[in-house]
Scaffold this motif. Structure first.
Motif, PDB file in Angstrom:
ATOM      1  N   THR A   1       0.758  -1.266  -0.090  1.00  0.00           N
ATOM      2  CA  THR A   1       0.030  -0.372  -0.130  1.00  0.00           C
ATOM      3  C   THR A   1       0.788   0.907  -0.023  1.00  0.00           C
ATOM      4  OG1 THR A   1      -1.444  -1.093   1.091  1.00  0.00           O
ATOM      5  CG2 THR A   1      -1.621   1.296   1.538  1.00  0.00           C
TER       6      THR A   1
ATOM      7  N   ARG B   1      -6.204  -0.171  -4.271  1.00  0.00           N
ATOM      8  CA  ARG B   1      -5.976  -0.459  -2.530  1.00  0.00           C
ATOM      9  C   ARG B   1      -6.311  -1.799  -1.884  1.00  0.00           C
ATOM     10  NH1 ARG B   1      -3.677   3.909   0.156  1.00  0.00           N
ATOM     11  NH2 ARG B   1      -4.470   3.730   1.782  1.00  0.00           N
TER      12      ARG B   1
ATOM     13  N   ASP C   1       0.448   4.350  -2.865  1.00  0.00           N
ATOM     14  CA  ASP C   1       0.745   5.763  -2.659  1.00  0.00           C
ATOM     15  C   ASP C   1       1.280   6.801  -2.657  1.00  0.00           C
ATOM     16  OD1 ASP C   1      -1.734   5.396  -1.419  1.00  0.00           O
ATOM     17  OD2 ASP C   1      -1.359   4.906   0.668  1.00  0.00           O
TER      18      ASP C   1
END
Length: 492
Positions: A186, A431, A190
């Motif tokens: 993740t 995600r 990001d």
């Protein structure tokens, strides 16, 4: 005053009472080595070669021998480190050692009591009486089988629970490692999204400087980039937090987080059993259910033991006596405690209440186990289906839509709102896919744990061998123990 000389030759046959007491009982060893081997025998078929059970013998404060804290850490290595360092499984083994000691204690007869008395003449006449007596309580002879059965059932329950603690540790470490892998993935997503929004700001700035975009579009792009950068920073902290959770789960809470994680979120392609098979495995092979059955057997033995309180307590003995006239006598005798005031009814009622509680606890544990395993199987099927659906039908179109939106915005075909929406949809899909991948892995690990550690073991009750009749400590003779009154197999 002249003290008498004790003639022990006259009491020798009577002192053999204590020898009879010792030879009438089997001497069960308090050495827990065989019990720990039984734990290993339960765990190995369930966890396979991915764990090193011999490492449990090492000190939990010693540095792990399979990982130096800097090399990449995969799930199997993390489990091995946990087995070397974890205090919980060692506490379960200590409880097992205690149960073995209590079993050995239950097998021992009470010590014989010796009485000594020397009379002192107060009338000036020389000489004084002397009395030597020995008493041995015999009630333990007919109560011993039930005492041994009760404590042996407790020992078997602790073997099962010690094995269950190892299976639980394996699952906890693997779930923590998978969560750390997901947090790292993740964070990378990001970070990539933050970089993409930064490039969008550069593109909008060029268009704005050329007079082809409004100030509002530029501010929106900058706001979106700032939000993405903040999200990336937060996910970086989350990734470090998950590493700390891994270190805590493997018994190294003060370790550095500078290591890399090795592994992926790819779910095993092996199919899981159907619901009927899952329930069958849970009822038969789950160790906490088997331990609850052993608690029922212990309570049944305690009920039989409580029933003996309705019988008189018997002790036999003999005394040697020498009087003032220097005459000697041997006085055989018995001591009988009659159950008149305390007839054992209260103890029997309490024992039956404990048996009812143990039976209800078994029912509760079995129901809870079946409910949990069915829920876990359904949760795995749901998360695995969502993982597949998102990868095929959501993420791929979202990625393609973002690429097309970037190209269309550069050509002036669409406005900034469409581009930002496409970027947001793509990162949201990525995600969520990571979350579904993590959920599928964690649910599969939990499902294996709840059926007893593996889908591949036969649906048969775990076997706990009889009391070890050969291994003894240096202080305990190697005599045979009375076989248990119940089957070594745990009925389902």
């Amino acid at each position: 005053m002249i003290l008498p000389t004790l003639n022990l030759r006259g009491t020798a046959p009577l002192l053999l009472l204590s020898g009879f007491a010792l030879t009438a009982s089997g001497c069960i060893s308090n050495d827990p080595a065989s019990d720990r081997s039984n734990v290993d025998a339960l765990v190995r078929p369930r966890l396979g070669e991915r764990v090193d059970l011999d490492s449990v013998k090492a000190s939990p404060v010693s540095p792990p021998s399979v990982w130096n804290g800097l090399e990449p850490l995969d799930a199997d290595t993390a489990v091995r480190v946990a087995f070397q360092r974890d205090a919980g499984i060692r506490a379960s083994l200590a409880e097992l050692d205690l149960a073995r000691a209590e079993l050995a204690q239950a097998d021992l007869p009470p010590n014989p009591a010796m009485d000594f008395a020397i009379g002192i003449a107060v009338d000036g006449v020389s000489g004084a009486p002397a009395i030597v007596g020995v008493t041995q309580q015999l009630t333990w002879i007919w109560t011993r089988p039930d005492r041994v059965d009760a404590r042996d059932a407790d020992r078997r329950a602790m073997i099962l629970l010690a094995a269950a603690s190892m299976i639980r540790l394996d699952a906890e470490v693997r779930r923590a490692h998978a969560a750390a892998i997901a947090a790292e993935a993740t964070h990378l997503l990001d970070g990539a999204h933050a970089e993409a929004t930064r490039r969008t700001v550069d593109a909008v700035t060029r268009v704005f400087e050329a007079g082809e975009a409004s100030r509002i579009d530029l501010d929106r792009a900058r706001l979106n980039a700032a939000e993405s950068a903040a999200t990336a920073d937060a996910s970086r902290r989350t990734a470090r937090q998950m590493k700390l959770a891994v270190l805590a789960s493997i018994g190294c809470p003060d370790g550095s987080t500078d290591f890399e994680l090795s592994g992926s979120l790819v779910t095993s392609r092996e199919s899981i059993p159907d619901e009927q098979r899952i329930v069958e495995l849970t009822r038969a092979t789950r160790l906490d259910v088997a331990a609850a059955r052993m608690r029922v057997l212990a309570a049944e033995a305690e009920c039989r033991l409580a029933g003996s309180k309705r019988l008189p307590e018997v002790g036999v003995g003999a005394a040697w006596n020498k009087n003032f006239g220097d005459r000697q006598a041997v006085l055989p005798g018995a001591k009988i405690t009659l159950p008149i005031l305390d007839d054992g009814s209260a103890a029997i009622a309490a024992a039956h209440a404990r048996l009812d509680r143990a039976q209800l606890e078994l029912l509760s544990v079995r129901r809870r186990a079946v409910g949990e395993v069915r829920l876990s199987r359904e949760a795995f099927l749901r998360s695995d289906q969502q993982r597949i659906a998102y990868a095929d039908t959501v993420l791929t179109p979202a990625t393609e839509a973002e690429v097309l939106a970037e190209a269309a915005y550069r050509e002036g075909v669409i406005d900034l709102t469409v581009l930002l929406l496409a970027q947001q949809q793509r990162i949201t899909a990525e995600r969520r896919l990571v979350n579904f991948q993590l959920a599928a892995i964690a649910d599969r690990i939990s499902l294996e744990e709840q059926v007893g550690g593996s889908f591949d073991i036969p649906a048969m009750p775990p076997k706990v061998p009889d009391i070890d009749q050969t291994t003894a400590t240096t202080d305990a003779p190697k005599t045979a123990a009375r076989p248990s009154s119940f089957s070594p197999e745990i009925s389902s």
